[in-house]
Scaffold this motif. Structure first.
Motif, short mmCIF file in Angstrom:
data_model
loop_
_atom_site.label_atom_id
_atom_site.label_comp_id
_atom_site.label_asym_id
_atom_site.label_seq_id
_atom_site.Cartn_x
_atom_site.Cartn_y
_atom_site.Cartn_z
N THR A 1 -8.11 -1.14 -4.44
CA THR A 1 -9.53 -1.40 -4.31
C THR A 1 -9.79 -2.90 -4.44
OG1 THR A 1 -11.73 -0.78 -5.11
CG2 THR A 1 -10.04 -1.09 -6.78
N LEU B 1 -3.13 4.85 0.71
CA LEU B 1 -3.77 4.39 -0.52
C LEU B 1 -3.65 2.87 -0.56
CD1 LEU B 1 -2.33 7.03 -3.02
CD2 LEU B 1 -4.74 6.80 -2.37
N ARG C 1 -16.65 3.62 -9.56
CA ARG C 1 -15.79 4.69 -10.06
C ARG C 1 -15.62 4.53 -11.57
NH1 ARG C 1 -10.17 5.25 -7.04
NH2 ARG C 1 -11.56 6.03 -5.40
N TYR D 1 0.86 -1.17 0.00
CA TYR D 1 0.00 0.00 0.00
C TYR D 1 0.90 1.22 0.00
CZ TYR D 1 1.02 -0.25 5.00
OH TYR D 1 1.66 -0.34 6.21
N TYR E 1 -7.02 3.25 -9.15
CA TYR E 1 -7.19 1.86 -8.75
C TYR E 1 -6.94 1.64 -7.26
CZ TYR E 1 -6.96 1.45 -13.78
OH TYR E 1 -7.19 1.62 -15.13
N HIS E 2 -6.75 2.73 -6.51
CA HIS E 2 -6.58 2.68 -5.06
C HIS E 2 -7.74 3.40 -4.38
CE1 HIS E 2 -2.41 1.61 -6.03
NE2 HIS E 2 -2.24 1.28 -4.78
N ARG E 3 -7.93 3.08 -3.12
CA ARG E 3 -8.88 3.82 -2.27
C ARG E 3 -8.08 4.57 -1.21
NH1 ARG E 3 -13.95 4.07 -4.70
NH2 ARG E 3 -13.96 2.24 -6.07
N ARG E 4 -8.43 5.81 -1.01
CA ARG E 4 -7.74 6.64 -0.01
C ARG E 4 -8.50 6.59 1.31
NH1 ARG E 4 -7.43 10.59 -2.88
NH2 ARG E 4 -5.22 10.70 -3.42
N SER E 5 -7.77 6.38 2.37
CA SER E 5 -8.40 6.34 3.69
C SER E 5 -7.49 7.05 4.69
CB SER E 5 -8.60 4.89 4.13
OG SER E 5 -9.20 4.83 5.43
N PHE F 1 -17.01 -1.68 -5.36
CA PHE F 1 -15.58 -1.43 -5.32
C PHE F 1 -14.88 -1.71 -6.65
CE2 PHE F 1 -16.75 -2.35 -0.87
CZ PHE F 1 -16.48 -1.09 -0.35
N ASN G 1 -3.73 6.09 -8.75
CA ASN G 1 -4.77 6.64 -7.87
C ASN G 1 -6.15 6.09 -8.20
OD1 ASN G 1 -2.88 8.21 -6.51
ND2 ASN G 1 -3.26 10.04 -7.74
#
Length: 514
Positions: A148, A145, A253, A124, A498-502, A226, A496
């Motif tokens: 997903t 990041l 998305r 990650y 293909y990633h999820r931001r948390s 997702f 970005n």
């Protein structure tokens, strides 16, 4: 009967149960292969990709996934000759145009392999610095990041069956997200063959890469919250995707690359025959003819000062007159065919539509076809139009004819030029030509808000620039407004999507372990 190409879904090769659509040689008219996706268990295939492919990819580090991309590069390089043969037969492209697609895709994969290797042994990404949430620095917020936990559905256009696949799949796979690609039916053969070669080589975990050829019916219905979908094609189809329940209700998305009326602008102060003027003429002619103008980034509008309208028409027309059109197998041919009879009809219709507001400066009909039957071949010569009344010719600014067609447009002054370029309502790329560095820089910034990329060509980079229409993986590909509002590539920025931001809110000791 022609061969029916299989689909790869659910970790196995599967043939569709229908008669399929026949892919044809756009020059000779010969039937080549058939594609069909009728009867496939899409739900099971998508589930397999998510659960098996996704889990296997996420278990790998970025460096391990980068090595996987590097292995794909070697496989594709080994089979390049076969890909060129397919491109000639199915897309009707000359060798150099096939290279834009095939070698461009391989180069993009290689670039992401190197970028991914530099990310190291991580699973990650850290996004920015930790932020203090109160007076005491002990409790902070750190954004991360993470890949997903879904599938990436890639719906691609007919003009780039290789590059269109790999410029999307490379960052998706590097991010740790499995890919299901749906190539455009007309040129699906090359995509399917590349996927087949990669799958047969066993360098990817099962479910990491799938291909569905034929109808796209039912694919969007399989998308879950997702998942992500990346589409390249018409604005009409893009609107259908955006209105689908997967997007409106399940918040899938979506990335869209749609129509784009791209521009080339010669800045004020240049004379006919100057270096900048000649660079414009050269690039305009090249962009009109590479892949027979079937590029989403091709130049569609050429802006020059009013005083240079006639000189620019002559200079560009002289270059176009030297272009030989016809069978790409003939060594004298420099521009091949459009991909299908339907595309040929579309270009002819679009030409007629634009000619209602424009004059013909170079007539494509004057090009005799080389080693090709006009009654069969989907070939058309390059046509340069001219719109003397730039403001009244709204069709020129609103309509993209997806073939070897561009329109020369005169402007009064710098402000007028920038306003006319903006009439495109958002484009993938604009190229600027001039010799004044300050003027070029100011114009680039002025146009940046309405273009995904601004390509500036001055005499000092005449031999170095990568080309108005060449999409380099290090730079952003996409554009606002009419161009779809999407973003692809741009180096690691592509990850970005293909990633999820948390935001992880924790003590500094916990955050230190990230």
């Amino acid at each position: 009967m022609t061969e029916l190409l299989s689909n790869y879904l659910g970790g196995r090769w599967q043939a569709g149960s229908g008669a399929g659509a026949t892919l044809s040689d756009p020059v000779l008219g010969d039937a080549l292969v058939r594609v069909d996706a009728t009867g496939l268990d899409l739900a099971a295939g998508f589930a397999f990709a998510r659960e098996q492919g996704g889990a296997a990819l996420r278990a790998m580090t970025y460096r391990e996934r980068a090595a996987m991309l590097a292995a794909i590069v070697k496989i594709l390089q080994t089979n390049r000759d076969a890909y060129y043969e397919i491109a000639t037969a199915n897309s009707g492209t000359v060798h150099n145009d096939s290279a834009v697609d095939i070698d461009g895709g391989i180069f993009t994969l290689g670039t992401y392999a190197k970028l991914g290797d530099a990310l190291g042994e991580r699973r990650y990404l850290i996004d920015g610095d930790a932020a203090r949430l109160g007076k005491d620095p002990l409790f902070q917020s750190q954004h991360v990041l993470v890949p997903t936990r879904g599938v990436a559905l890639l719906i691609n256009a007919f003009n780039f069956p290789s590059w269109g696949l790999w410029e999307k799949a490379a960052p998706a796979l590097l991010a740790g997200v499995p890919v299901i690609v749906k190539p455009a039916t007309a040129t699906a053969w090359l995509t399917q063959r590349m996927v087949r070669d990669v799958v047969d080589a066993g360098v990817l975990p099962p479910g990491a890469l799938s291909v569905v050829c034929g109808s796209a019916a039912g694919l969007l219905d399989q998308l879950q919250p997702f998942d992500v979908v990346s589409f390249t094609g018409s604005a009409q189809t893009a609107a259908l995707i955006r209105s689908h329940a997967a997007v409106t209700q399940r918040s899938v998305r979506v990335n869209i690359e749609a129509d784009s009326v791209n521009s080339a602008l010669l800045l004020p102060g240049e004379a006919a025959g100057s270096e900048a003027f000649d660079l414009l003429a050269k690039e305009a002619a090249r962009e009109m003819t590479v892949k027979s103008g079937q590029k989403c980034t091709a130049i569609r509008r050429i802006f020059v000062p009013e005083a240079l309208y006639g000189a620019a028409a002559d200079a560009i027309g002289a270059r176009l007159a030297r272009v030989t059109v016809g069978n790409p197998r003939h060594e004298a041919v420099r521009m091949g065919a459009l991909v299908s009879r339907a595309q040929l009809a579309s270009v002819r219709e679009g030409l007629g539509y634009l000619q209602a507001q424009a004059e013909v400066l170079h007539d494509g009909a004057t090009h005799a076809l080389v080693d090709a039957d006009p009654a069969v071949a989907c070939c058309v010569g390059p046509t340069l139009l001219g719109a003397r009344d730039a403001h009244a010719a709204d069709r020129v600014h609103d309509t993209e004819v997806f073939g070897p067609v561009a329109t020369l447009v005169p402007y009064r002054d710098n402000a007028d030029a920038l306003a006319l370029v903006r009439r495109g309502q958002g484009s993938l790329v604009a190229s600027l030509y001039g010799s004044d560095a300050d003027a070029l820089a100011k114009a680039a910034v002025e146009l940046a808000d309405s273009h995904g990329r601004v390509h500036v060509i001055s005499p000092d980079v005449a031999q170095l620039h990568t080309g108005h229409g060449n999409v380099m993986p290090q730079s952003l590909h996409g554009g606002p407004g009419r161009a779809g509002g999407g973003e692809e590539l741009g180096g690691l920025r592509a990850l970005n999507f293909y990633h999820r931001r948390s935001a992880v809110q924790a003590s500094t000791s916990v955050l230190a372990q990230l």
